[in-house]
Design a protein around this motif. Structure first.
Motif, PDB file in Angstrom:
ATOM      1  N   ILE A  14      43.178  24.409  39.896  1.00  0.00           N
ATOM      2  CA  ILE A  14      42.943  24.552  38.457  1.00  0.00           C
ATOM      3  C   ILE A  14      43.971  25.202  37.665  1.00  0.00           C
ATOM      4  N   LEU A  15      44.707  26.278  38.385  1.00  0.00           N
ATOM      5  CA  LEU A  15      46.003  26.995  37.772  1.00  0.00           C
ATOM      6  C   LEU A  15      46.924  25.958  37.311  1.00  0.00           C
ATOM      7  N   ASP A  16      47.215  25.066  38.362  1.00  0.00           N
ATOM      8  CA  ASP A  16      48.409  24.145  37.864  1.00  0.00           C
ATOM      9  C   ASP A  16      47.801  23.255  36.738  1.00  0.00           C
ATOM     10  N   VAL A  17      46.602  22.746  36.725  1.00  0.00           N
ATOM     11  CA  VAL A  17      46.058  22.162  35.530  1.00  0.00           C
ATOM     12  C   VAL A  17      46.284  22.587  34.385  1.00  0.00           C
ATOM     13  N   ILE A  18      45.732  23.931  34.238  1.00  0.00           N
ATOM     14  CA  ILE A  18      45.828  24.748  33.032  1.00  0.00           C
ATOM     15  C   ILE A  18      47.251  25.121  32.626  1.00  0.00           C
ATOM     16  N   ILE A  19      48.170  25.223  33.556  1.00  0.00           N
ATOM     17  CA  ILE A  19      49.379  25.385  33.304  1.00  0.00           C
ATOM     18  C   ILE A  19      50.182  24.026  32.565  1.00  0.00           C
ATOM     19  N   GLN A  20      49.950  22.933  33.261  1.00  0.00           N
ATOM     20  CA  GLN A  20      50.597  21.754  32.874  1.00  0.00           C
ATOM     21  C   GLN A  20      49.795  21.300  31.426  1.00  0.00           C
ATOM     22  N   GLU A  21      48.503  21.559  31.235  1.00  0.00           N
ATOM     23  CA  GLU A  21      47.866  21.291  29.846  1.00  0.00           C
ATOM     24  C   GLU A  21      48.380  22.183  28.785  1.00  0.00           C
ATOM     25  N   THR A  22      48.583  23.369  28.856  1.00  0.00           N
ATOM     26  CA  THR A  22      48.787  24.376  27.890  1.00  0.00           C
ATOM     27  C   THR A  22      50.362  24.522  27.809  1.00  0.00           C
ATOM     28  N   GLY A  23      51.228  24.439  28.845  1.00  0.00           N
ATOM     29  CA  GLY A  23      52.379  25.059  28.857  1.00  0.00           C
ATOM     30  C   GLY A  23      52.831  26.560  29.003  1.00  0.00           C
ATOM     31  N   LEU A  24      51.665  27.213  29.243  1.00  0.00           N
ATOM     32  CA  LEU A  24      51.783  28.909  29.297  1.00  0.00           C
ATOM     33  C   LEU A  24      52.369  28.921  30.961  1.00  0.00           C
ATOM     34  N   SER A  25      52.776  30.012  30.881  1.00  0.00           N
ATOM     35  CA  SER A  25      53.139  30.425  32.060  1.00  0.00           C
ATOM     36  C   SER A  25      52.359  31.622  32.764  1.00  0.00           C
ATOM     37  N   LEU A  26      52.587  31.794  34.188  1.00  0.00           N
ATOM     38  CA  LEU A  26      51.708  32.796  34.863  1.00  0.00           C
ATOM     39  C   LEU A  26      52.685  34.101  34.784  1.00  0.00           C
TER      40      LEU A  26
END
Length: 97
Positions: A14-26
């Protein structure tokens, strides 16, 4: 949860998906901002449980809920989209849950 939902959910991080979809960073334990309300450092993702939560706008759920909110999809559309990302071909049309 139907079998298709479970199979797809287990294949996606889920973390990889959300970062990929949004372009946001952790940033530490939180995303740099919530993809829904855009408040800073309030959006957390629990990889082990496969859940996200925004402490500001109260958006929360699993990867399918994320796609429903972020891409304005129905639950069955979110399943199809997530299955595509996971490289899974669904055997039949999922029932709306």
């Amino acid at each position: 949860m139907s079998e298709n939902f479970q199979i797809v959910k287990e294949k996606l991080n889920i973390l990889d998906v959300i970062i990929q979809e949004t372009g946001l960073s952790l940033k530490g334990k939180h995303l740099s901002e919530c993809p829904f309300c855009h408040h800073k450092e309030c959006f957390s993702v629990d990889r082990e449980k496969g859940l996200f939560n925004c402490f500001s706008c109260q958006s929360a759920g699993d990867v399918f809920t994320f796609f429903q909110l972020f891409k304005d999809l129905s639950k069955s559309e979110a399943l199809k989209y997530a299955a595509g990302l996971a490289g899974i071909e669904l055997d039949h049309q999922p029932a709306e849950e």
